[in-house]
Design a protein around this motif. Structure first.
Motif, short mmCIF file in Angstrom:
data_model
loop_
_atom_site.label_atom_id
_atom_site.label_comp_id
_atom_site.label_asym_id
_atom_site.label_seq_id
_atom_site.Cartn_x
_atom_site.Cartn_y
_atom_site.Cartn_z
N VAL A 80 0.82 -1.21 0.00
CA VAL A 80 0.00 0.00 0.00
C VAL A 80 0.86 1.27 0.00
CG1 VAL A 80 -1.74 1.34 1.25
CG2 VAL A 80 -1.96 -1.15 1.10
N CYS A 81 1.87 1.34 0.90
CA CYS A 81 2.67 2.57 1.03
C CYS A 81 4.06 2.42 0.46
CB CYS A 81 2.75 2.99 2.50
SG CYS A 81 3.69 1.83 3.52
N GLY A 82 4.42 1.23 -0.02
CA GLY A 82 5.74 1.01 -0.58
C GLY A 82 6.83 1.04 0.48
N GLY A 83 6.45 0.92 1.75
CA GLY A 83 7.44 0.90 2.82
C GLY A 83 7.67 2.26 3.46
N LYS A 84 7.03 3.29 2.90
CA LYS A 84 7.24 4.64 3.44
C LYS A 84 6.52 4.83 4.78
CE LYS A 84 6.04 6.97 -0.39
NZ LYS A 84 6.14 6.08 -1.57
N GLY A 85 5.44 4.04 4.98
CA GLY A 85 4.70 4.15 6.24
C GLY A 85 3.62 5.23 6.22
N TRP A 86 3.63 6.09 5.21
CA TRP A 86 2.66 7.19 5.13
C TRP A 86 2.05 7.28 3.73
CZ3 TRP A 86 1.48 9.78 9.53
CH2 TRP A 86 2.37 9.67 10.61
N LEU A 87 0.78 7.70 3.69
CA LEU A 87 0.09 7.94 2.41
C LEU A 87 -0.22 9.43 2.30
CD1 LEU A 87 -2.46 5.02 2.87
CD2 LEU A 87 -0.52 4.99 1.31
N GLU A 88 0.12 10.03 1.15
CA GLU A 88 -0.24 11.44 0.93
C GLU A 88 -1.74 11.53 0.74
OE1 GLU A 88 1.96 13.37 -2.17
OE2 GLU A 88 3.86 12.45 -1.54
N LEU A 89 -2.38 12.38 1.55
CA LEU A 89 -3.84 12.39 1.54
C LEU A 89 -4.44 13.66 0.95
CD1 LEU A 89 -6.38 10.89 2.30
CD2 LEU A 89 -6.18 11.77 4.63
N LEU A 90 -3.96 14.82 1.40
CA LEU A 90 -4.60 16.05 0.94
C LEU A 90 -3.72 17.27 1.21
CD1 LEU A 90 -5.61 17.45 3.83
CD2 LEU A 90 -7.47 15.84 3.59
N GLY A 91 -4.16 18.42 0.61
CA GLY A 91 -3.50 19.69 0.86
C GLY A 91 -4.42 20.57 1.71
N CYS A 92 -3.83 21.42 2.54
CA CYS A 92 -4.66 22.20 3.45
C CYS A 92 -3.92 23.45 3.93
CB CYS A 92 -5.06 21.35 4.64
SG CYS A 92 -3.64 20.67 5.54
N GLY A 93 -4.61 24.28 4.67
CA GLY A 93 -3.96 25.45 5.24
C GLY A 93 -4.97 26.40 5.85
N MET A 94 -4.44 27.47 6.45
CA MET A 94 -5.30 28.53 7.00
C MET A 94 -5.62 29.50 5.86
SD MET A 94 -5.53 27.38 9.99
CE MET A 94 -6.52 28.66 10.79
N VAL A 95 -6.91 29.80 5.72
CA VAL A 95 -7.34 30.65 4.61
C VAL A 95 -6.58 31.99 4.65
CG1 VAL A 95 -9.29 31.77 3.46
CG2 VAL A 95 -9.62 29.57 4.65
N ASP A 96 -5.97 32.35 3.51
CA ASP A 96 -5.20 33.60 3.42
C ASP A 96 -6.14 34.79 3.69
OD1 ASP A 96 -2.35 34.46 1.76
OD2 ASP A 96 -3.91 35.99 2.09
N PRO A 97 -5.70 35.75 4.53
CA PRO A 97 -6.55 36.92 4.84
C PRO A 97 -7.02 37.65 3.58
CG PRO A 97 -4.65 36.87 6.28
CD PRO A 97 -4.46 35.76 5.30
N PHE A 98 -6.18 37.65 2.52
CA PHE A 98 -6.58 38.28 1.26
C PHE A 98 -7.85 37.63 0.70
CE2 PHE A 98 -6.74 38.28 -3.34
CZ PHE A 98 -6.56 39.63 -3.66
N VAL A 99 -7.94 36.30 0.81
CA VAL A 99 -9.11 35.56 0.30
C VAL A 99 -10.36 35.92 1.11
CG1 VAL A 99 -10.10 33.25 -0.05
CG2 VAL A 99 -7.70 33.68 -0.61
N LEU A 100 -10.19 36.03 2.44
CA LEU A 100 -11.32 36.40 3.30
C LEU A 100 -11.80 37.82 2.97
CD1 LEU A 100 -10.03 35.06 6.74
CD2 LEU A 100 -11.78 34.01 5.28
N GLU A 101 -10.84 38.71 2.78
CA GLU A 101 -11.15 40.11 2.49
C GLU A 101 -11.87 40.25 1.15
OE1 GLU A 101 -8.15 42.70 4.41
OE2 GLU A 101 -8.06 43.55 2.37
#
Ligand code: 2NL
Length: 360
Positions: A293-314
């Motif tokens: 499943v992971c090729g031995g890396k132990g982790w699966l890349e799942l998604l991208g995320c972050g805190m919404v940039d204030p410019f986007v809120l504005e």
């Protein structure tokens, strides 16, 4: 033998007539091949105009000394003929029933016709399952147009006109409307959230599944038409810990309660800070060198995320000093591949029933 006025034909002997009627009855009755025939035969043997019927009607005119003998014979004849008729009726009814049983019977051991029933496509199942998890947290599922204005797809999300993703080699532009409108096929579902924020005040808790388009050549990891699910939260005092806790909950619901998550710093134009989120491998839990499943890396890349940039809120008309938010985006095809060990995106669009039917 008969008195004047008798309605027996002249010279007719009632006793002989009745004896003959009795004698003739079996053959006449036997000739009836159906219940309908038998009704005709009955009327010919016992009806008003039959010979028995004529004797019956003439009784009143018979000489008194003949009456008992003829009467007794009449009763005998009527009874015997009726019994013969009854016996034949039973025979015919039985034959009728046997015929119907034969003709109307069905062979329940015959194989039935199997109508093939399809199933919901794995990508749609994955989308439904992911959305359900967030609905369980109180989020709304919302949608929007696939043909979108560049403003909502890029500008409102802090992606300036100079950004490479806006180049014609990466984005499919539509020759539609005024050129300055820049109508395109959305490259992510974020424009739906940009529109949502424009028309709804915080608190915002939404998930947005939908089809997206990019100018990519089909290979194992790219499709020009693919799906995304994005999530957006905007409320008072939303912090990075809210993002991490929410996505940890999601990972444990989707991949199992043993799951752990880790965040790696990343960059997206619309979030700051931004990160990629990995989930611990549900198959080997990080411990197996050649894990399938992971090729031995132990982790699966799942998604991208972050805190919404204030410019986007504005840009959406919110006040970044009063509200904050987090957002994330994932590809349900990728998520399904990770979970089911699928090696190529091509399987999702080839519509080979041998592939599709494995995910009922
Ligand atoms: C990825 C990364 C992401 C978002 C999507 C978003 C939307 C709004 C505001 C801020 Cl309206 N952010 N969406 C944020 C971070 C990552 O997707 O790799 N998707 C497959």
């Amino acid at each position: 033998m008969t008195r004047p006025g008798s309605n027996l034909p002249p010279g007719m002997d009632p006793i002989a007539t009745l004896d003959r009627a009795i004698a003739d009855a079996p053959e006449a009755v036997a000739s009836a091949a159906s219940l309908e025939d038998l009704e005709g035969v009955e009327s010919r043997l016992l009806g008003k105009d039959s010979e028995v019927g004529q004797v019956r009607r003439s009784m009143g005119q018979l000489a008194d000394d003949l009456k008992p003998k003829v009467g007794a014979k009449l009763n005998e004849a009527t009874g015997r003929i009726q019994r013969i008729l009854e016996q034949r009726r039973t025979e015919l009814e039985e034959a009728d029933e046997q015929r119907r049983l034969r003709e109307e019977s069905i062979d329940v051991t015959l194989e039935s016709i199997a109508f093939p029933i399809g199933n919901i496509h794995l990508v749609q199942q994955t989308i439904d399952e992911i959305c359900d998890i967030f609905v369980g947290l109180g989020y709304q599922v919302v949608g929007g147009p696939e043909a979108e204005l560049a403003y909502y797809n890029f500008d409102a999300l802090n992606t300036p006109a100079t950004h490479p993703s806006r180049w014609e080699q990466d984005t499919m532009y539509l020759d539609w409307g005024a050129p300055e409108d820049e109508v395109l096929l959305r490259t992510h579902t974020s424009p739906v959230q940009a529109r949502w924020m424009e028309t709804h005040d915080p608190p915002v808790y939404v998930v947005v599944p939908g089809r997206c388009y990019r100018k990519d050549t089909i290979d194992a990891t790219h499709l020009p038409v693919f799906y995304q699910i994005e999530g957006l939260v905007v409320d008072e005092n939303i912090q990075f810990s809210d993002l991490k806790g929410t996505l940890l909950h999601f990972a444990r619901e989707f991949f199992g309660a043993q799951s752990e998550v880790r965040l790696r710093p990343h960059f997206f134009p619309f979030t700051e800070p931004s990160a990629e989120l990995d989930v611990s491998c549900f198959n080997c839990d990080g411990g197996e060198p050649g894990c399938r499943v992971c090729g031995g890396k132990g982790w699966l890349e799942l998604l991208g995320c972050g805190m919404v940039d204030p410019f986007v809120l504005e840009t959406a008309g919110y006040d970044p000093s009063k509200v904050s938010g987090f957002a994330f985006g994932m590809g349900p095809e990728r998520v399904a591949m990770a979970r089911h060990g699928i090696d190529s995106l091509r399987h999702f669009i080839e519509n080979d029933v041998r592939f599709l039917s494995q995910f009922r």
